[in-house]
Scaffold this active site. Sequence first.
Site, PDB file in Angstrom:
ATOM      1  N   LYS A   1      -4.981  -9.910  -6.004  1.00 32.65           N
ATOM      2  CA  LYS A   1      -6.278 -10.203  -5.298  1.00 32.65           C
ATOM      3  C   LYS A   1      -7.409  -9.351  -6.033  1.00 32.65           C
ATOM      4  CE  LYS A   1      -7.074  -7.879  -1.508  1.00 32.65           C
ATOM      5  NZ  LYS A   1      -7.109  -7.303  -0.205  1.00 32.65           N
TER       6      LYS A   1
ATOM      7  N   LYS B   1     -11.545  -3.981  -3.817  1.00 32.67           N
ATOM      8  CA  LYS B   1     -12.424  -2.646  -4.076  1.00 32.67           C
ATOM      9  C   LYS B   1     -11.372  -1.535  -4.359  1.00 32.67           C
ATOM     10  CE  LYS B   1     -13.581  -3.170   1.072  1.00 32.67           C
ATOM     11  NZ  LYS B   1     -12.538  -2.968   1.804  1.00 32.67           N
TER      12      LYS B   1
ATOM     13  N   LYS C   1       0.684  -1.230   0.043  1.00 34.44           N
ATOM     14  CA  LYS C   1       0.015  -0.138  -0.021  1.00 34.44           C
ATOM     15  C   LYS C   1       0.936   1.220   0.140  1.00 34.44           C
ATOM     16  CE  LYS C   1      -4.675  -1.689   1.935  1.00 34.44           C
ATOM     17  NZ  LYS C   1      -5.520  -1.278   2.831  1.00 34.44           N
TER      18      LYS C   1
HETATM   19  P1  TYM Z   1     -10.600  -5.609   3.878  1.00 31.75           P
HETATM   20  O1  TYM Z   1     -11.526  -4.347   4.103  1.00 31.75           O
HETATM   21  O2  TYM Z   1      -9.583  -5.156   3.031  1.00 31.75           O
HETATM   22  O3  TYM Z   1     -11.386  -6.774   3.605  1.00 31.75           O
HETATM   23  C1  TYM Z   1     -12.472  -7.188   4.381  1.00 31.75           C
HETATM   24  C2  TYM Z   1     -12.341  -8.703   4.307  1.00 31.75           C
HETATM   25  O4  TYM Z   1     -12.596  -9.426   2.962  1.00 31.75           O
HETATM   26  C3  TYM Z   1     -11.474 -10.465   3.046  1.00 31.75           C
HETATM   27  N1  TYM Z   1     -11.268 -10.195   1.296  1.00 31.75           N
HETATM   28  C4  TYM Z   1     -11.050 -11.293   0.701  1.00 31.75           C
HETATM   29  N2  TYM Z   1     -11.202 -12.641   0.901  1.00 31.75           N
HETATM   30  C5  TYM Z   1     -10.681 -13.251  -0.093  1.00 31.75           C
HETATM   31  N3  TYM Z   1     -10.473 -12.848  -1.621  1.00 31.75           N
HETATM   32  C6  TYM Z   1     -10.473 -11.416  -1.745  1.00 31.75           C
HETATM   33  N4  TYM Z   1     -10.289 -11.139  -2.676  1.00 31.75           N
HETATM   34  C7  TYM Z   1     -10.743 -10.517  -0.549  1.00 31.75           C
HETATM   35  N5  TYM Z   1     -10.611  -9.154  -0.535  1.00 31.75           N
HETATM   36  C8  TYM Z   1     -10.972  -8.807   0.764  1.00 31.75           C
HETATM   37  C9  TYM Z   1     -10.321  -9.619   3.798  1.00 31.75           C
HETATM   38  O5  TYM Z   1      -9.490 -10.722   3.898  1.00 31.75           O
HETATM   39  C10 TYM Z   1     -11.113  -9.379   5.104  1.00 31.75           C
HETATM   40  O6  TYM Z   1     -11.304 -10.643   5.707  1.00 31.75           O
HETATM   41  N6  TYM Z   1      -7.816  -4.752   8.095  1.00 31.75           N
HETATM   42  C11 TYM Z   1      -8.842  -5.435   7.428  1.00 31.75           C
HETATM   43  C12 TYM Z   1     -10.100  -5.178   8.236  1.00 31.75           C
HETATM   44  C13 TYM Z   1      -9.970  -5.327   9.798  1.00 31.75           C
HETATM   45  C14 TYM Z   1     -10.252  -6.322  10.520  1.00 31.75           C
HETATM   46  C15 TYM Z   1      -9.875  -5.916  11.804  1.00 31.75           C
HETATM   47  C16 TYM Z   1     -10.090  -7.649  10.163  1.00 31.75           C
HETATM   48  C17 TYM Z   1      -9.777  -4.379  10.724  1.00 31.75           C
HETATM   49  N7  TYM Z   1      -9.839  -4.803  11.946  1.00 31.75           N
HETATM   50  C18 TYM Z   1     -10.026  -6.947  12.860  1.00 31.75           C
HETATM   51  C19 TYM Z   1     -10.376  -8.635  11.327  1.00 31.75           C
HETATM   52  C20 TYM Z   1     -10.094  -8.404  12.617  1.00 31.75           C
HETATM   53  C21 TYM Z   1      -9.163  -5.208   6.167  1.00 31.75           C
HETATM   54  O7  TYM Z   1      -8.565  -4.165   5.511  1.00 31.75           O
HETATM   55  O8  TYM Z   1     -10.033  -5.737   5.240  1.00 31.75           O
END
Ligand code: TYM
Length: 330
Positions: free
Chosen positions: A194, A197, A111
């Site tokens: 991956k 969004k 990032k």
């Molecule tokens: P984020 O917002 O990037 O993604 C949210 C969740 O979706 C999953 N994900 C995917 N899984 C499979 N294939 C994909 N292409 C894909 N894109 C996204 C991510 O693995 C995630 O589970 N930092 C985290 C959010 C967060 C969080 C937490 C998660 C903040 N605090 C505490 C768990 C526990 C994030 O940015 O996810």
Amino acid sequence: MPTVFSGIQATGNLTIGNYLGAIKNWVVMQSDFDCIFCIVDLHSITMPQDPVALKEACVSNLALYIASGLDPNKSILFAQSAVSYHTELAWIFACSTPMGWLNRMTQFKDKAGKDKEKACLGLYAYPVLMAADILLYGATHVPVGEDQTQHIELARDIVGAFNRQYKVEYFEEPICINSKVALRIMSLRDGRKKMSKSDESDYSRINLTDTPDLIIQKIKKAKTDAVPNIFYDEENRPEISNLLNIYCAFTGVELDAAQVHFKGHSTSQFKDELSATIIEHLKPVQQEYKVLMTDKGQLLKIAQQGADKANAIAEKRMREIKQIVGLWDN
Ligand code: TYM
């Protein structure tokens, strides 16, 4: 019951990657765990955001959570910034986390891009805030996609560092739970990247709110290869393999059975069936989402009720944590 915590950033639309990699599992876990699901807007601002769009995304993501099957009567649903203890605990953890550990985080490297010196401190400390999110509630199970695994491992290390430093057994190491089939849903434009969004191209992903026509278009245009037949070969055919994974993740059909099912199909026949499958599965979510979005007042009320419940748990835990650290806890 053990506690589950997970979250998704509040940025624009949610994709089928978020849905299959995270939300679909959360829905199932609601019966066996005390579940807390968050819209992590504080994580969102580690990248520049438009304030009005951020607030709107938060409300619309909550509607998508509920439309996907998360029940506010079973799970606590709220916006991270409504509970200020998250940032307070993140600071305490930041003081026990060696920078060397954060230097190893691959998501920061991705990032931050080439000019790391210009990346903000929040982006660097992002995984520490994640650890605080989870441990504030004593969550032991964290259902996420594969891209978050390294961050959960760091949260486990932070537990060790804190407990050692203060000679307590207060925090418990959380377990990372990945979906078996939808570990990593890949971009429709590049099977080695991956699905995200934040990808520049909207054609690289299926958003949960995409219309049926758009889904058909996107799947039609999805990159494939010139090899005849539909079979799984992640190494040499990443795009077809990804589409097969998406099919299996939506339908629950095993990979072997799916390959038998699509034997002899042309790529376009396979794609037609895949888009029909996605459309069919997203239809009830989209219908419910539309209804929920007509009453934003009700959504705000649900978010406030969730925040009140989360606050009550967090306040009690935070007082205990402050006592351990020797901070003002009156
Ligand atoms: P984020 O917002 O990037 O993604 C949210 C969740 O979706 C999953 N994900 C995917 N899984 C499979 N294939 C994909 N292409 C894909 N894109 C996204 C991510 O693995 C995630 O589970 N930092 C985290 C959010 C967060 C969080 C937490 C998660 C903040 N605090 C505490 C768990 C526990 C994030 O940015 O996810």
